[in-house]
Design a protein around this motif. Structure first.
Motif, PDB file in Angstrom:
ATOM      1  N   PRO A 165      50.061  29.918  38.617  1.00 29.02           N
ATOM      2  CA  PRO A 165      49.864  29.634  40.045  1.00 29.02           C
ATOM      3  C   PRO A 165      48.923  30.644  40.711  1.00 29.02           C
ATOM      4  O   PRO A 165      49.116  31.857  40.573  1.00 29.02           O
ATOM      5  N   ALA A 166      47.934  30.124  41.426  1.00 31.30           N
ATOM      6  CA  ALA A 166      46.960  30.984  42.100  1.00 31.30           C
ATOM      7  C   ALA A 166      47.642  32.022  42.990  1.00 31.30           C
ATOM      8  O   ALA A 166      47.214  33.170  43.069  1.00 31.30           O
ATOM      9  N   ALA A 167      48.723  31.598  43.634  1.00 28.38           N
ATOM     10  CA  ALA A 167      49.395  32.482  44.598  1.00 28.38           C
ATOM     11  C   ALA A 167      50.017  33.704  43.939  1.00 28.38           C
ATOM     12  O   ALA A 167      50.333  34.679  44.606  1.00 28.38           O
ATOM     13  N   ARG A 168      50.189  33.653  42.605  1.00 25.88           N
ATOM     14  CA  ARG A 168      50.755  34.819  41.917  1.00 25.88           C
ATOM     15  C   ARG A 168      49.693  35.740  41.355  1.00 25.88           C
ATOM     16  O   ARG A 168      50.007  36.772  40.771  1.00 25.88           O
ATOM     17  N   LEU A 169      48.432  35.341  41.510  1.00 24.66           N
ATOM     18  CA  LEU A 169      47.349  36.186  40.995  1.00 24.66           C
ATOM     19  C   LEU A 169      46.733  36.990  42.130  1.00 24.66           C
ATOM     20  O   LEU A 169      46.544  36.488  43.243  1.00 24.66           O
ATOM     21  N   GLU A 170      46.445  38.245  41.819  1.00 23.57           N
ATOM     22  CA  GLU A 170      45.790  39.097  42.795  1.00 23.57           C
ATOM     23  C   GLU A 170      44.634  39.790  42.084  1.00 23.57           C
ATOM     24  O   GLU A 170      44.784  40.240  40.961  1.00 23.57           O
ATOM     25  N   LEU A 171      43.479  39.829  42.735  1.00 26.11           N
ATOM     26  CA  LEU A 171      42.334  40.488  42.120  1.00 26.11           C
ATOM     27  C   LEU A 171      41.993  41.743  42.902  1.00 26.11           C
ATOM     28  O   LEU A 171      41.978  41.730  44.137  1.00 26.11           O
ATOM     29  N   GLU A 172      41.749  42.817  42.167  1.00 21.74           N
ATOM     30  CA  GLU A 172      41.455  44.107  42.781  1.00 21.74           C
ATOM     31  C   GLU A 172      39.970  44.414  42.646  1.00 21.74           C
ATOM     32  O   GLU A 172      39.403  44.291  41.563  1.00 21.74           O
ATOM     33  N   VAL A 173      39.365  44.791  43.755  1.00 27.17           N
ATOM     34  CA  VAL A 173      37.973  45.241  43.709  1.00 27.17           C
ATOM     35  C   VAL A 173      37.876  46.602  44.379  1.00 27.17           C
ATOM     36  O   VAL A 173      38.672  46.926  45.258  1.00 27.17           O
ATOM     37  N   THR A 174      36.917  47.385  43.939  1.00 29.91           N
ATOM     38  CA  THR A 174      36.671  48.671  44.602  1.00 29.91           C
ATOM     39  C   THR A 174      35.490  48.497  45.549  1.00 29.91           C
ATOM     40  O   THR A 174      34.737  47.524  45.449  1.00 29.91           O
TER      41      THR A 174
END
Ligand code: C2E
Ligand code: MG
Ligand code: MG
Ligand code: MG
Length: 284
Positions: A139-148
């Motif tokens: 599920p998209a809602a459980r994915l988080e992407l980290e950027v600096t």
């Protein structure tokens, strides 16, 4: 190549320049093979709700168990992957593996993954992410992407468009290592972030150094006033965790709660019913 060297990787090559260039080319071709064999694997580090002590998510951190060099750290192979045009395929491979593993964990456990700054210049990134989600059923809602913030230097308009497209998939976004590098409040204002990760250099120093504690306090307040959840990285001691709790920081990540571990260790962590809290939230 010069770029990668400048970033301090491949300290293990102390020969002359030619030998070093050959050795790096060799390592790059090994990395290419490792990526296609899914031999670059995600480890997972717990994210702990500081209020309840519960596991609320994990951050995926890439690991390359090399047959002769041992565990090669991402600080060494990520720049090599960026240089060799491998970062895209590597990210897809890691995301696939991560989504497959996390798909079997309870629904409240989110999966965070890091993006390389280069990837915010790739117009196909949102479609690539959508494909991995569709393929794995995660599920998209459980994915988080980290950027600096280094990802935002350069073409901010493109970076913003890509982040908005990714956000529109339902994936959440975190600004990583906040407080170092190119910190700009404009980024918080313009870009669709959901959370702020406070860099471990401030968090680790909180007890010994009042100024660091004040900076962390201010960043937690800033995040909350902008509607962002706050994560403290590098929580190594109970003393630091207590200070963070006092500041109302939402989530903690660090050796106190657990080091990055392979998927099966998280399986074990989330599967055992009725186990004591300390066993559920401490991995390493
Ligand atoms: P990051 O995203 O800021 O990840 C946090 C780093 O802090 C990780 O280092 C983690 O192992 C380390 N850490 C966690 N808790 C503690 C603690 O309590 N004390 C200390 N001293 N360190 C702690 P790691 O795994 O070596 O990764 C380093 C960086 O490499 C990451 O920083 C991230 O920027 C990058 N990276 C890792 N995996 C990937 C990936 O799959 N893709 C990309 N593009 N970058 C990645
Ligand atoms: Mg990160
Ligand atoms: Mg970080
Ligand atoms: Mg970092």
């Amino acid at each position: 190549r010069a770029k990668a060297e400048g970033r301090g990787c491949f300290r293990f090559f102390e020969q002359g320049t030619d030998a070093r260039v050959r050795a790096m080319a060799q390592l790059e071709s090994e990395l290419r093979q490792a990526v296609s064999d899914e031999a670059v694997v995600p480890h997972f580090q717990p994210l702990i709700d500081l209020g309840t002590g519960h596991l609320v998510g994990v951050e995926m951190l890439a690991r390359w168990p090399h047959p002769t060099r041992g565990m090669v750290s991402p600080a060494e192979f990520i720049p090599l992957a960026e240089d060799g045009g491998l970062i895209g395929p590597m990210t897809v491979s890691l995301l696939r593996q991560g989504c497959r593993a996390a798909g079997s964990w309870p629904a409240h456990v989110t999966l965070a993954s890091n993006l390389s700054p280069m990837q915010l210049r790739d117009a196909n990134l949102p479609a690539t992410i959508a494909n991995v989600l569709a393929e794995t059923g995660f599920p998209a809602a459980r994915l988080e992407l980290e950027v600096t913030e280094s990802a935002l230097v350069g073409d901010l308009v493109l970076a913003r468009r890509l982040l908005e497209e990714i956000r529109a998939l339902g994936v959440r976004l975190a600004l990583d290592d906040f407080g170092t590098g190119y910190s700009s409040l404009r980024h918080l204002q313009l870009l669709p972030f959901d959370r702020l990760k406070i860099d471990q250099s401030f968090v680790g120093a909180m007890v010994a150094d009042k100024e660091s504690a004040k900076i962390v306090s201010a960043v937690v307040g800033l995040g909350h006033s902008l509607g962002l959840s706050t994560v403290a990285e590098g929580v190594e001691t109970e003393e630091v965790a207590a200070l963070l709790r006092g500041l109302g920081c939402d989530v903690g990540q660090g050796w106190l709660f657990g080091r990055p571990v392979p998927a099966h260790r998280i399986d074990a962590l989330v599967a055992v019913p009725g186990e004591k809290e300390t066993n559920r939230t401490r991995v390493a």
